[in-house]
Design an enzyme around this catalytic site. Sequence first.
Site, mmCIF file in Angstrom:
data_model
loop_
_atom_site.group_PDB
_atom_site.id
_atom_site.type_symbol
_atom_site.label_atom_id
_atom_site.label_comp_id
_atom_site.label_asym_id
_atom_site.label_seq_id
_atom_site.Cartn_x
_atom_site.Cartn_y
_atom_site.Cartn_z
ATOM 1 N N VAL A 195 -7.770 20.573 5.381
ATOM 2 C CA VAL A 195 -7.179 21.618 6.127
ATOM 3 C C VAL A 195 -8.448 22.331 6.841
ATOM 4 C CG1 VAL A 195 -5.391 22.234 4.384
ATOM 5 C CG2 VAL A 195 -7.716 23.103 3.869
ATOM 6 N N SER A 216 -9.770 18.049 1.904
ATOM 7 C CA SER A 216 -9.065 17.042 1.018
ATOM 8 C C SER A 216 -9.281 15.563 1.660
ATOM 9 C CB SER A 216 -7.471 17.093 1.332
ATOM 10 O OG SER A 216 -6.994 18.422 0.510
ATOM 11 N N TYR A 248 -14.079 20.091 -8.338
ATOM 12 C CA TYR A 248 -13.138 19.842 -7.262
ATOM 13 C C TYR A 248 -13.702 20.864 -6.228
ATOM 14 C CZ TYR A 248 -8.808 20.330 -4.917
ATOM 15 O OH TYR A 248 -7.891 20.261 -3.774
#
Length: 331
Positions: free
Chosen positions: A267, A72, A197
């Site tokens: 993460v 992220s 993504y």
Amino acid sequence: MLLGRMKSAAAPIRDILKDLHTRLVANYEGKIADYIPELSAASPDSFGIALCTTDGQIVEYGDYKTSFTIQSVSKPFMFGLVIGDHGLDHVLSKVGVEPTGEAFNSIVLDEVSNRPFNPMVNSGAIATADLVKGKDYPERVKRMLEMFSRYSGREVFVDNTVFMSERMTGHRNRAMAHLMRNFDMMSEKFEEALELYFQQCSILVNAHDLSVMGATLANGGLNPLTKIRAIESENVKYLLSIMMSCGMYDYAGEWAFRVGIPAKSGVAGGIVAVVPGVLGIGLYSPLLDIKGNSVRGVKACQELSQKFSLHAFESSAAASKILELFSFKKR
């Protein structure tokens, strides 16, 4: 040449990083992410810190060369890419900028404006990927990788093992994409956007790279090492604003209160933080707290912010004191 000179030099800030690292590396609080199977292979001992100033000085300590996937941390940079592609107004018609107060993978959408709440949560990041320009999927991937290379100052690559792991286990993200398509929040190429993504989250970086990426934002979008522009200067403030308000998952409010600098976590254990006009901070440690942020990384940023008065609402002159410790001397 610059990196070689910095590595052979000594500076007072390095002793501070060494002390910080020595104390925090003994902290084994937290848990390595395992919902993406490949992430669970990370070593709980890994901990790297890197600082890069806006004039290209670098000080690093610990496992700053250890590679991990960006996850992220990629999100604000992708947000900047699509702002450059379409302009701010069009992007904001597709993705909002309001914090959710929810976990990053919550299936929460703004039904009033018919868009995800912000580009830092998964739904907003998937919608952002949908906006990346390109005549076909390979060109979109190419443009994305080139953008991250401009920020980091080197060619970057996707870890295909992690990418496949993301694809195989990304049912929740796939559900978000289908839901957003149902409400016309995404284009008919939403499945391609989802693949993009997964690719962006699987790019390999290290703490050194993140510090340079942060320094590029701190330097108004110009990479301080390569002198290559990564983003137009007028758009940098939008990335820093969303990082400050939404960058640290549902810990963002307390982060802004206690640390007070724009940042984004991932993460896999990475954090990029920015002190505008001063420096970028890159950290890596895969042990995560319940919010999904690196335990050691958060503590390191808290200490650095307090020690050097880096908080956005402290004197800007105070933050520049850290630069006095980047006076290099030969060993």
